[in-house]
Each structure stands twice: as C-alpha cells, then as structure tokens.
Design an enzyme around this catalytic site. Structure first.
Site, mmCIF file in Angstrom:
data_model
loop_
_atom_site.group_PDB
_atom_site.id
_atom_site.type_symbol
_atom_site.label_atom_id
_atom_site.label_comp_id
_atom_site.label_asym_id
_atom_site.label_seq_id
_atom_site.Cartn_x
_atom_site.Cartn_y
_atom_site.Cartn_z
ATOM 1 N N SER A 1 4.849 -15.959 -43.005
ATOM 2 C CA SER A 1 5.190 -17.144 -42.207
ATOM 3 C C SER A 1 4.178 -18.240 -42.495
ATOM 4 O O SER A 1 3.012 -17.950 -42.807
ATOM 5 C CB SER A 1 5.130 -16.800 -40.713
ATOM 6 O OG SER A 1 5.243 -17.980 -39.935
ATOM 7 N N TYR B 1 0.280 -13.901 -33.707
ATOM 8 C CA TYR B 1 1.438 -13.941 -34.616
ATOM 9 C C TYR B 1 0.976 -14.357 -36.024
ATOM 10 O O TYR B 1 1.316 -13.716 -37.019
ATOM 11 C CB TYR B 1 2.499 -14.917 -34.084
ATOM 12 C CG TYR B 1 3.709 -15.018 -34.990
ATOM 13 C CD1 TYR B 1 4.662 -14.009 -35.020
ATOM 14 C CD2 TYR B 1 3.886 -16.116 -35.839
ATOM 15 C CE1 TYR B 1 5.764 -14.089 -35.869
ATOM 16 C CE2 TYR B 1 4.979 -16.205 -36.686
ATOM 17 C CZ TYR B 1 5.913 -15.191 -36.697
ATOM 18 O OH TYR B 1 6.998 -15.260 -37.552
HETATM 19 N N1 LIG Z 1 12.807 -17.761 -37.798
HETATM 20 C C1 LIG Z 1 11.673 -18.379 -38.170
HETATM 21 O O1 LIG Z 1 11.454 -19.579 -37.929
HETATM 22 C C2 LIG Z 1 10.626 -17.604 -38.929
HETATM 23 C C3 LIG Z 1 9.588 -18.318 -39.542
HETATM 24 C C4 LIG Z 1 8.629 -17.615 -40.256
HETATM 25 C C5 LIG Z 1 8.706 -16.252 -40.360
HETATM 26 N N2 LIG Z 1 9.721 -15.579 -39.735
HETATM 27 C C6 LIG Z 1 9.775 -14.124 -39.886
HETATM 28 O O2 LIG Z 1 11.052 -13.773 -40.384
HETATM 29 C C7 LIG Z 1 11.421 -12.481 -39.885
HETATM 30 C C8 LIG Z 1 12.772 -12.551 -39.209
HETATM 31 O O3 LIG Z 1 12.759 -13.565 -38.241
HETATM 32 P P1 LIG Z 1 14.057 -13.886 -37.323
HETATM 33 O O4 LIG Z 1 13.977 -15.317 -36.954
HETATM 34 O O5 LIG Z 1 15.269 -13.357 -37.975
HETATM 35 O O6 LIG Z 1 13.664 -13.037 -36.014
HETATM 36 P P2 LIG Z 1 14.341 -11.784 -35.277
HETATM 37 O O7 LIG Z 1 13.485 -11.524 -34.079
HETATM 38 O O8 LIG Z 1 15.788 -12.037 -35.071
HETATM 39 O O9 LIG Z 1 14.222 -10.599 -36.331
HETATM 40 C C9 LIG Z 1 13.306 -9.546 -36.255
HETATM 41 C C10 LIG Z 1 14.047 -8.241 -36.381
HETATM 42 O O10 LIG Z 1 13.067 -7.190 -36.423
HETATM 43 C C11 LIG Z 1 13.533 -6.125 -35.600
HETATM 44 N N3 LIG Z 1 12.395 -5.312 -35.155
HETATM 45 C C12 LIG Z 1 11.484 -5.625 -34.187
HETATM 46 N N4 LIG Z 1 10.614 -4.614 -34.047
HETATM 47 C C13 LIG Z 1 10.969 -3.653 -34.932
HETATM 48 C C14 LIG Z 1 10.459 -2.359 -35.235
HETATM 49 N N5 LIG Z 1 9.390 -1.849 -34.591
HETATM 50 N N6 LIG Z 1 11.063 -1.641 -36.225
HETATM 51 C C15 LIG Z 1 12.157 -2.130 -36.856
HETATM 52 N N7 LIG Z 1 12.702 -3.337 -36.589
HETATM 53 C C16 LIG Z 1 12.106 -4.088 -35.642
HETATM 54 C C17 LIG Z 1 14.274 -6.808 -34.451
HETATM 55 O O11 LIG Z 1 15.154 -5.918 -33.803
HETATM 56 C C18 LIG Z 1 14.965 -7.959 -35.182
HETATM 57 O O12 LIG Z 1 16.255 -7.568 -35.641
HETATM 58 C C19 LIG Z 1 10.263 -12.030 -39.002
HETATM 59 O O13 LIG Z 1 9.351 -11.291 -39.785
HETATM 60 C C20 LIG Z 1 9.613 -13.344 -38.586
HETATM 61 O O14 LIG Z 1 8.260 -13.172 -38.224
HETATM 62 C C21 LIG Z 1 10.684 -16.227 -39.022
#
Ligand SMILES: NC(=O)c1ccc[n+]([C@@H]2O[C@H](COP(=O)([O-])OP(=O)(O)OC[C@H]3O[C@@H](n4cnc5c(N)ncnc54)[C@H](O)[C@@H]3O)[C@@H](O)[C@H]2O)c1
Length: 250
Positions: free
Chosen positions: A144, A155
């Site tokens: 991220s 985070y």
């Molecule tokens: N959306 C953004 O703006 C953004 C920006 C930078 C990074 N990210 C990263 O991208 C990834 C996905 O983000 P998103 O927006 O789709 O969020 P999200 O919360 O929808 O996705 C995270 C997924 O991880 C799963 N999860 C949580 N704990 C878990 C565990 N212990 N074991 C297995 N699965 C688990 C959740 O059920 C969920 O489906 C994450 O790593 C997030 O940190 C997102």
C-alpha cells in the site's frame, strides 16, 4: 501471455481487489483457488468464475495460521494439480479498527500484525515447495502507499514490513526461479475503502495526485498481469506503486 493451464491462489479473494484478481486470472486461463477467511465470500466468487466458464475452487484459509496456510497449499495442489502463482492480498482492511499508536490495544496490534504482516510470510512458505516442484513460480504481495506514510499507523507499518518480506524472500527464492514482487495501490475504489476510511480523507488525497482520480480494481489487475507474466521474468523484489503518482520514491 502463458497463463493457460497455470494454477493461481489469491488470498482475500472473497471480495474487493482480491475478487478482481481472481476473476481476471480465471479469464486469462488459470485455474484459481479463491482463498479467504470469509468462506461465503470465497464461495460466491468461485461460483461466479465457474458460471462464467472458468475453473475455480473456494478454500477457507486464515493466513495468520501456519497450519491453515499449509492446509490451503495441500488442498490446492491436490485439487488443481500444482501451484504456479500466489497473490498475497488478504489483510485486515475493511472494518479495521482505527486507533492511534498510543491507544491501540496490544492484543489488537498482535492480531493485526499476524494477518497483515505474517500472512504473506506464512502463505509464501506454504506454497514455495509446490512452486519448486513446477520449476518456479511468481508471487505478488499486496502492499500500500501507506507503507511510506509516517502517519498511517500500524496499517502502514505492516505494509512496510511486507515490503521487507518481499525483498528478503525474493533473494531466498530467486535461485528456485520464484519471483516475488509487490503492488502498492493508492486509494482504490472498493467497498472496504468506502466504509473504512475517515470521511473526506480519500477525496483530500485524490485531489493531490498527479493523476487525480481514485484507483480502480482494473488498475491493480493490469499491474498484476504484467508482474506475473514472463515479460517480467527478470523483475523480482520490487514494489510497484499503482497510485496515480501518490508515492514517488527516488
Ligand atoms: N482499497 C484500497 O484503497 C487499498 C489501498 C492499498 C492497499 N490495499 C490492500 O489491498 C488488499 C485488498 O483490499 P480491499 O480494498 O479489497 O479490502 P477488503 O477488506 O475487501 O479485502 C481483504 C480481504 O481479506 C480477507 N481477510 C481478512 N483477514 C483474513 C485472514 N486472516 N485470512 C484470510 N483472508 C482474510 C477479508 O475477508 C477480505 O476478503 C488489502 O491487502 C489492502 O490492505 C487496499
């Protein structure tokens, strides 16, 4: 691009960006393991892939558990015939508790780090032997922009550690022809971002970007396609910022 007949695992694929990765990998010709702690979400995405003519299975995994990540690797290799790609996308993000560094309960810090930092380390160790059996593989760790922000709290700290894991494991697994790179998204339009960030924060960041719009899941999918492909065959240990120019590192 050589994806046909390959097997990919996407963790955290029960929604959001992970769902986008899983569906795209299936469209490119991979058999996909849709892995998530949210079993219903994983099942929904796997069924959608199969309904669209692709090959997918849902796997319940808790990436913070060594036993669970090992069981995931065994199940996927057994049911889909091997493992070529791993996307370490799972994280506590949607619904995460927002505390300051001084106030975060230590138990929550440990739980958070066990998922967001240890998760990619454990899943990589679990799948690497199967990749080795296939003569190599490619892994993407979902970082991220927050990794480089000094005010993103635990985070961002977990994502900075994930970048370090990416580099160290790229060095160790390079001789086995396993490449590991990171994708560092900027603010991306997912349900989790809409519900988990403070009101107005995303808009204020987007306004400062060189390319002043929110990231879309497709932006991440396009970067993923390149980093997994043979065209990236001499690229490893790198973190690719896909963020409209938010983070520009020297
Ligand atoms: N959306 C953004 O703006 C953004 C920006 C930078 C990074 N990210 C990263 O991208 C990834 C996905 O983000 P998103 O927006 O789709 O969020 P999200 O919360 O929808 O996705 C995270 C997924 O991880 C799963 N999860 C949580 N704990 C878990 C565990 N212990 N074991 C297995 N699965 C688990 C959740 O059920 C969920 O489906 C994450 O790593 C997030 O940190 C997102």
């Amino acid at each position: 691009m050589g994806f046909s007949g390959k097997v990919a695992i996407v963790t955290g694929a029960g929604g959001g960006i992970g769902e986008g990765y899983a569906k795209a990998l299936a469209e490119w010709g991979c058999a996909v393991a849709v892995a998530d702690i949210n079993e219903a979400g994983a099942q929904r995405v796997a069924e959608a892939i199969v309904a669209a003519g692709g090959k997918a299975i849902a796997v319940k995994v808790d990436v913070s558990s060594e036993d669970s990540t090992k069981a995931m690797a065994t199940t996927v290799a057994g049911e889909l015939g091997g493992i070529d790609y791993l996307i370490n996308n799972a994280a506590i993000y949607g619904g995460m508790q927002l505390h300051t560094m001084m106030d975060v309960p230590y138990d929550y810090w440990k739980k958070f780090m066990s998922v967001n930092m240890d998760g990619c380390f454990l899943a990589t160790r679990a799948v690497a032997p199967y990749m080795e059996q296939r003569g190599g593989g490619a892994i993407i760790n979902q970082s991220s922009s927050a990794a480089w922000l000094s005010r993103a709290g635990y985070y961002g700290i977990a994502k900075l550690a994930l970048n370090g894991i990416t580099q160290n494991m790229a060095m160790e697994l390079g001789p086995k022809n396993i490449r590991i790179n990171g994708i560092a998204p900027g603010p991306t339009d997912t349900e989790a971002t809409r519900t988990s960030t403070a009101e107005g924060l995303v808009d204020s960041i987007v306004a400062t970007l060189a390319l002043a719009r929110m990231g879309q899941v497709k932006d991440m999918v396009d970067a993923c396609r390149f980093l997994l492909s043979d065209e990236a065959g001499w690229i490893t240990g790198q973190i690719l910022c896909v963020d409209g120019g938010f983070i520009m590192r020297p």
